[in-house]
Design a protein around this motif. Structure first.
Motif, PDB file in Angstrom:
ATOM      1  N   ALA A  50       0.815  -1.216   0.000  1.00 23.49           N
ATOM      2  CA  ALA A  50       0.000   0.000   0.000  1.00 23.49           C
ATOM      3  C   ALA A  50       0.847   1.264   0.000  1.00 23.49           C
ATOM      4  O   ALA A  50       0.322   2.367   0.119  1.00 23.49           O
ATOM      5  CB  ALA A  50      -0.946  -0.003   1.196  1.00 23.49           C
ATOM      6  N   ASP A  77       1.858   8.450   8.849  1.00 21.64           N
ATOM      7  CA  ASP A  77       1.815   7.751   7.558  1.00 21.64           C
ATOM      8  C   ASP A  77       1.387   6.302   7.729  1.00 21.64           C
ATOM      9  O   ASP A  77       0.601   5.771   6.924  1.00 21.64           O
ATOM     10  CB  ASP A  77       3.189   7.810   6.874  1.00 21.64           C
ATOM     11  CG  ASP A  77       3.497   9.180   6.308  1.00 21.64           C
ATOM     12  OD1 ASP A  77       2.554   9.977   6.160  1.00 21.64           O
ATOM     13  OD2 ASP A  77       4.679   9.456   6.014  1.00 21.64           O
ATOM     14  N   ILE A  80      -2.393   6.179   8.512  1.00 20.53           N
ATOM     15  CA  ILE A  80      -3.199   6.407   7.307  1.00 20.53           C
ATOM     16  C   ILE A  80      -3.226   5.147   6.440  1.00 20.53           C
ATOM     17  O   ILE A  80      -4.270   4.741   5.930  1.00 20.53           O
ATOM     18  CB  ILE A  80      -2.648   7.605   6.516  1.00 20.53           C
ATOM     19  CG1 ILE A  80      -2.865   8.901   7.307  1.00 20.53           C
ATOM     20  CG2 ILE A  80      -3.308   7.697   5.146  1.00 20.53           C
ATOM     21  CD1 ILE A  80      -2.192  10.109   6.703  1.00 20.53           C
ATOM     22  N   THR A  81      -2.059   4.515   6.293  1.00 20.98           N
ATOM     23  CA  THR A  81      -1.981   3.313   5.466  1.00 20.98           C
ATOM     24  C   THR A  81      -2.718   2.151   6.113  1.00 20.98           C
ATOM     25  O   THR A  81      -3.399   1.367   5.427  1.00 20.98           O
ATOM     26  CB  THR A  81      -0.513   2.923   5.220  1.00 20.98           C
ATOM     27  OG1 THR A  81       0.204   4.051   4.720  1.00 20.98           O
ATOM     28  CG2 THR A  81      -0.414   1.788   4.207  1.00 20.98           C
ATOM     29  N   ALA A  83      -5.365   2.338   8.027  1.00 16.86           N
ATOM     30  CA  ALA A  83      -6.794   2.572   7.824  1.00 16.86           C
ATOM     31  C   ALA A  83      -7.200   2.204   6.397  1.00 16.86           C
ATOM     32  O   ALA A  83      -8.249   1.604   6.168  1.00 16.86           O
ATOM     33  CB  ALA A  83      -7.125   4.031   8.120  1.00 16.86           C
ATOM     34  N   ARG A  84      -6.335   2.555   5.428  1.00 14.86           N
ATOM     35  CA  ARG A  84      -6.639   2.242   4.035  1.00 14.86           C
ATOM     36  C   ARG A  84      -6.643   0.739   3.802  1.00 14.86           C
ATOM     37  O   ARG A  84      -7.524   0.200   3.131  1.00 14.86           O
ATOM     38  CB  ARG A  84      -5.622   2.936   3.127  1.00 14.86           C
ATOM     39  CG  ARG A  84      -5.953   2.779   1.641  1.00 14.86           C
ATOM     40  CD  ARG A  84      -5.208   3.775   0.790  1.00 14.86           C
ATOM     41  NE  ARG A  84      -3.770   3.581   0.843  1.00 14.86           N
ATOM     42  CZ  ARG A  84      -2.898   4.443   1.356  1.00 14.86           C
ATOM     43  NH1 ARG A  84      -3.332   5.586   1.888  1.00 14.86           N
ATOM     44  NH2 ARG A  84      -1.604   4.193   1.345  1.00 14.86           N
ATOM     45  N   VAL A  85      -5.657   0.043   4.362  1.00 17.80           N
ATOM     46  CA  VAL A  85      -5.573  -1.406   4.195  1.00 17.80           C
ATOM     47  C   VAL A  85      -6.773  -2.103   4.835  1.00 17.80           C
ATOM     48  O   VAL A  85      -7.332  -3.053   4.273  1.00 17.80           O
ATOM     49  CB  VAL A  85      -4.257  -1.933   4.801  1.00 17.80           C
ATOM     50  CG1 VAL A  85      -4.288  -3.459   4.931  1.00 17.80           C
ATOM     51  CG2 VAL A  85      -3.068  -1.508   3.946  1.00 17.80           C
ATOM     52  N   GLY A  87      -9.680  -0.752   5.300  1.00 20.79           N
ATOM     53  CA  GLY A  87     -10.931  -0.260   4.726  1.00 20.79           C
ATOM     54  C   GLY A  87     -11.802   0.462   5.723  1.00 20.79           C
ATOM     55  O   GLY A  87     -13.031   0.357   5.679  1.00 20.79           O
ATOM     56  N   LEU A  90      -9.870   6.764   9.180  1.00 21.47           N
ATOM     57  CA  LEU A  90      -8.709   6.947  10.053  1.00 21.47           C
ATOM     58  C   LEU A  90      -9.129   7.143  11.497  1.00 21.47           C
ATOM     59  O   LEU A  90      -8.501   6.613  12.425  1.00 21.47           O
ATOM     60  CB  LEU A  90      -7.880   8.138   9.571  1.00 21.47           C
ATOM     61  CG  LEU A  90      -6.636   8.493  10.412  1.00 21.47           C
ATOM     62  CD1 LEU A  90      -5.668   7.318  10.456  1.00 21.47           C
ATOM     63  CD2 LEU A  90      -5.957   9.739   9.843  1.00 21.47           C
TER      64      LEU A  90
END
Length: 343
Positions: A50, A77, A80-81, A83-85, A87, A90
């Protein structure tokens, strides 16, 4: 600067220094890994993929506290990553696990309703295909052709007869349509799947059959007759659920089957059946205001066929002898096409 002020100063280096709980984040990471069956190596690889290069040892230091209870700090950082991974938003990352469990259950309710709507759409296509079989097997010529096809493939006549009897069996067909109605009723009670509560408004408003009949009338009276034969199957494919939900699939199956085989077919009989059903709704005695609006919606649909769409609404309402307020509310009922592909 006072100690209290220092505590509220932002530090963009680590998540914990910003007043968010690294303990909660660590527990959330471990929880998300468990529910996905991810190892520490897999978690590190997901972050790396990611765009946040991470080693397995870093994950270990985050989820496993030191003897003094401290953990490796998590950078912005990384947060944020993560949370993105996962789904998630944040701001959800540092919430207590009870909140994570609640969110997970909430997501499951949304998954159930989403997949249920997909299943209902597929169920409608299943019923349309079966209805086509019943329609075709109703002709002796088609039955003979099918029996001949099976005979060439060494299928005995008795087995072929059993196959045709199965597809034509009225009880099995009835059970299949009841299954669709049951699924529709369950999904209606679930609501839109955006929260944990059933729909707040009367389900008849959201599921008025008038909306479906109005849209189907437009399709069979206007769109299909004016469309090239090759594009009609696609038009019908996108309204399969509407056809089944409105109970119009059997009435329209002759048109559907003909166009699916590349042959144009008159739609007048289907339009007449739609108008007949709209008239039935228009004529029935309303039980309450929602019934009244649905009846009026049917009257409007019948009254405005072929009329100049530029005619003022006040004039249209006056011709029907209703208030402009009721007229506008009834038009809303007729415009609610619900969760279909027809957006």
């Amino acid at each position: 600067m006072s100690a209290a002020e220092k505590r509220h100063q932002p530090d963009h280096g680590s998540l914990g220094a910003r007043g968010l709980s690294e303990e909660n984040v660590a527990l959330r990471i471990a929880w998300e890994m468990r529910r996905r069956g991810w190892s520490q190596e897999r978690m590190a690889q997901e972050l790396t993929n990611a765009g946040c290069p991470t080693h397995q040892s870093a994950i270990s230091k985050i989820v496993n506290p030191k003897p003094d209870g401290s953990r490796r700090a998590i950078s912005v950082d990384e947060a944020i990553t993560l949370a993105r991974v996962f789904g998630i938003a944040l701001e959800e990352l540092p919430l207590p696990l009870d909140d994570a469990e609640g969110r997970d259950l909430h997501d499951l309710t949304r998954t159930v309703t989403h997949e249920g709507r997909n299943a209902k759409d597929q169920y409608a296509h299943f019923l349309l295909a079966w209805a086509r079989l019943r329609h075709r097997f109703g002709r002796e010529k088609s039955r003979t052709a099918y029996e001949g096809f099976l005979a060439q493939r060494k299928v005995d006549a008795a087995t072929a007869g059993q196959a045709i009897s199965f597809w034509m069996d009225a009880d099995s067909w009835r059970e299949a349509t009841v299954g669709y109605d049951t699924l529709q009723r369950i999904l209606r009670a679930m609501g839109e799947g955006r929260d944990l509560t059933p729909p707040g408004e009367d389900s008849r408003w959201r599921h008025s059959v008038v909306a479906d009949l109005v849209r189907l009338r437009e399709l069979f009276a206007t769109k299909i007759p004016g469309a090239p034969v090759r594009v009609v199957p696609d038009l019908i494919y996108h309204v399969a659920e509407v056809l089944v939900r409105a109970g119009m699939h059997e009435a329209a199956i002759g048109v559907i089957d003909a166009y699916d085989r590349g042959t144009a077919h008159p739609t007048d009989a289907v339009v007449e059946e739609i108008d007949r059903r709209l008239q039935q709704i228009s004529d029935r005695e309303p039980e309450d205001r929602l019934d009244h609006l649905e009846n009026l919606a049917a009257r409007i649909a019948l009254h405005e066929r072929g009329r100049d769409p530029r005619q003022p609404l006040q004039e249209r309402a006056a011709e029907l002898g209703v208030s402009i307020e009721d007229y506008q509310e009834a038009r809303k009922v007729a415009g609610m096409h619900r969760e279909t592909g027809m957006r």
